[in-house]
Write a protein that holds these residues in place. Sequence first.
Motif, PDB file in Angstrom:
ATOM      1  N   ASN A 215       0.684  -1.149  -0.151  1.00  0.00           N
ATOM      2  CA  ASN A 215       0.082   0.037  -0.182  1.00  0.00           C
ATOM      3  C   ASN A 215       0.740   1.196   0.043  1.00  0.00           C
ATOM      4  OD1 ASN A 215      -2.369  -1.418   0.024  1.00  0.00           O
ATOM      5  ND2 ASN A 215      -2.899  -0.856   2.014  1.00  0.00           N
ATOM      6  N   LYS A 216       2.135   1.243   0.616  1.00  0.00           N
ATOM      7  CA  LYS A 216       2.858   2.370   0.927  1.00  0.00           C
ATOM      8  C   LYS A 216       4.551   1.783   1.246  1.00  0.00           C
ATOM      9  CE  LYS A 216       3.124   7.319   2.434  1.00  0.00           C
ATOM     10  NZ  LYS A 216       2.217   8.062   3.168  1.00  0.00           N
ATOM     11  N   PHE A 217       5.185   2.509   0.502  1.00  0.00           N
ATOM     12  CA  PHE A 217       6.650   2.266   0.638  1.00  0.00           C
ATOM     13  C   PHE A 217       7.360   3.733   0.937  1.00  0.00           C
ATOM     14  CE2 PHE A 217      10.966   1.935  -1.026  1.00  0.00           C
ATOM     15  CZ  PHE A 217      11.756   1.516  -0.038  1.00  0.00           C
ATOM     16  N   ALA A 230       8.298   6.651  -1.889  1.00  0.00           N
ATOM     17  CA  ALA A 230       9.606   5.998  -2.188  1.00  0.00           C
ATOM     18  C   ALA A 230       9.221   5.231  -3.387  1.00  0.00           C
ATOM     19  CB  ALA A 230      10.365   5.700  -1.250  1.00  0.00           C
ATOM     20  N   SER A 231      10.194   4.754  -4.190  1.00  0.00           N
ATOM     21  CA  SER A 231      10.454   3.832  -5.059  1.00  0.00           C
ATOM     22  C   SER A 231      11.542   2.832  -4.872  1.00  0.00           C
ATOM     23  CB  SER A 231      10.413   4.224  -6.437  1.00  0.00           C
ATOM     24  OG  SER A 231      11.615   5.080  -6.783  1.00  0.00           O
ATOM     25  N   CYS A 242      16.533   2.907   5.602  1.00  0.00           N
ATOM     26  CA  CYS A 242      15.391   2.417   6.211  1.00  0.00           C
ATOM     27  C   CYS A 242      14.297   2.398   5.446  1.00  0.00           C
ATOM     28  CB  CYS A 242      15.166   3.248   7.552  1.00  0.00           C
ATOM     29  SG  CYS A 242      14.022   2.503   8.964  1.00  0.00           S
ATOM     30  N   GLY A 243      13.673   0.949   5.238  1.00  0.00           N
ATOM     31  CA  GLY A 243      12.505   0.758   4.347  1.00  0.00           C
ATOM     32  C   GLY A 243      11.269   0.592   5.328  1.00  0.00           C
ATOM     33  N   CYS A 244      10.371   1.343   5.050  1.00  0.00           N
ATOM     34  CA  CYS A 244       9.007   1.540   5.744  1.00  0.00           C
ATOM     35  C   CYS A 244       7.881   0.837   4.911  1.00  0.00           C
ATOM     36  CB  CYS A 244       8.772   2.689   6.313  1.00  0.00           C
ATOM     37  SG  CYS A 244      10.177   3.543   7.209  1.00  0.00           S
ATOM     38  N   PHE A 245       7.213  -0.196   5.311  1.00  0.00           N
ATOM     39  CA  PHE A 245       6.160  -0.724   4.227  1.00  0.00           C
ATOM     40  C   PHE A 245       4.906  -0.930   5.135  1.00  0.00           C
ATOM     41  CE2 PHE A 245      10.337  -2.309   2.808  1.00  0.00           C
ATOM     42  CZ  PHE A 245      10.114  -2.417   1.374  1.00  0.00           C
ATOM     43  N   GLU A 246       3.847  -0.530   4.494  1.00  0.00           N
ATOM     44  CA  GLU A 246       2.512  -1.044   4.705  1.00  0.00           C
ATOM     45  C   GLU A 246       2.184  -1.874   3.843  1.00  0.00           C
ATOM     46  OE1 GLU A 246      -2.096   0.744   4.600  1.00  0.00           O
ATOM     47  OE2 GLU A 246      -0.497   2.087   5.468  1.00  0.00           O
ATOM     48  N   LEU A 247       1.765  -3.113   4.280  1.00  0.00           N
ATOM     49  CA  LEU A 247       1.422  -4.213   3.568  1.00  0.00           C
ATOM     50  C   LEU A 247       0.075  -4.486   3.713  1.00  0.00           C
ATOM     51  CD1 LEU A 247       4.920  -6.179   3.876  1.00  0.00           C
ATOM     52  CD2 LEU A 247       4.037  -4.846   2.137  1.00  0.00           C
TER      53      LEU A 247
END
Length: 251
Positions: A215-217, A230-231, A242-247
């Motif tokens: 959903n969001k990175f 981000a991409s 630091c990678g932040c993910f909403e999955l």
Amino acid sequence: MYKKFIKKFFLNPIKSIINKYYKYIFFYYKFYKKIPLLKDNRFQCNWKDLHPCLSDATATTGFDFHYIYHTAWAIRQIKNFSPQKHIDIGSSLYFITALSAYIHVDFYDYRPVKITLSNLNSQKGDLLSLDFDSNSIESLSCMHVIEHIGLERYGDSFDPQGDIKAISELKRVVKSDGRLFIVVPMGEVSRIQYNAHRIYSYELFTSYFYEFKINKFSFINDSGNFIEFASPHDTYNQKYGCGCFELQKKS
């Protein structure tokens, strides 16, 4: 010869000590001069109570880029999602205590924490064997945690596949259309800095979550810049971002 001996074994060491501790020497001198002004009948002011803080007079306030940004990011994402309850596994205590101000949080950690706050319940939990039914959790977070699993940093057993096992447990317990908020160190190259953590490439990390859609990175790069939208390209040429993910789990 005598002069060289004096310089090497006496003058140079003394100069080195002065260069290293001159701030403290100056601090104690200033304190001595200010004692009469500080003793104004309101506070005690004694030499034994001195607590020098000599590195805080900076032009700007410093902060940990990963932990300030990823916790602020997660709180905003969870607020937008608005679940009935949120469950967290091992994330920052600053995050879970702030989040509990507006939503009930159940917090689980291998090393349980004794915090007493309304809306916050803390228990012992093992990320490799979560005590939840499969497909049962609406909103779950695990941030800056899985990169440590199996590297013995926190007293856990050595297991090179510990992170994969932890990811499998997280995926198992999230319900269909439920959200998983997950944060890991990320760079262009996947590598292990034993026994601190793993660093994942975008491609490797996302390959573990084929049952989820992103959903969001968001990404915090090596320079400390927060990129909200981000991409994968933003992770290139990076060593420890630091990678932040909403999955979201697919139905």
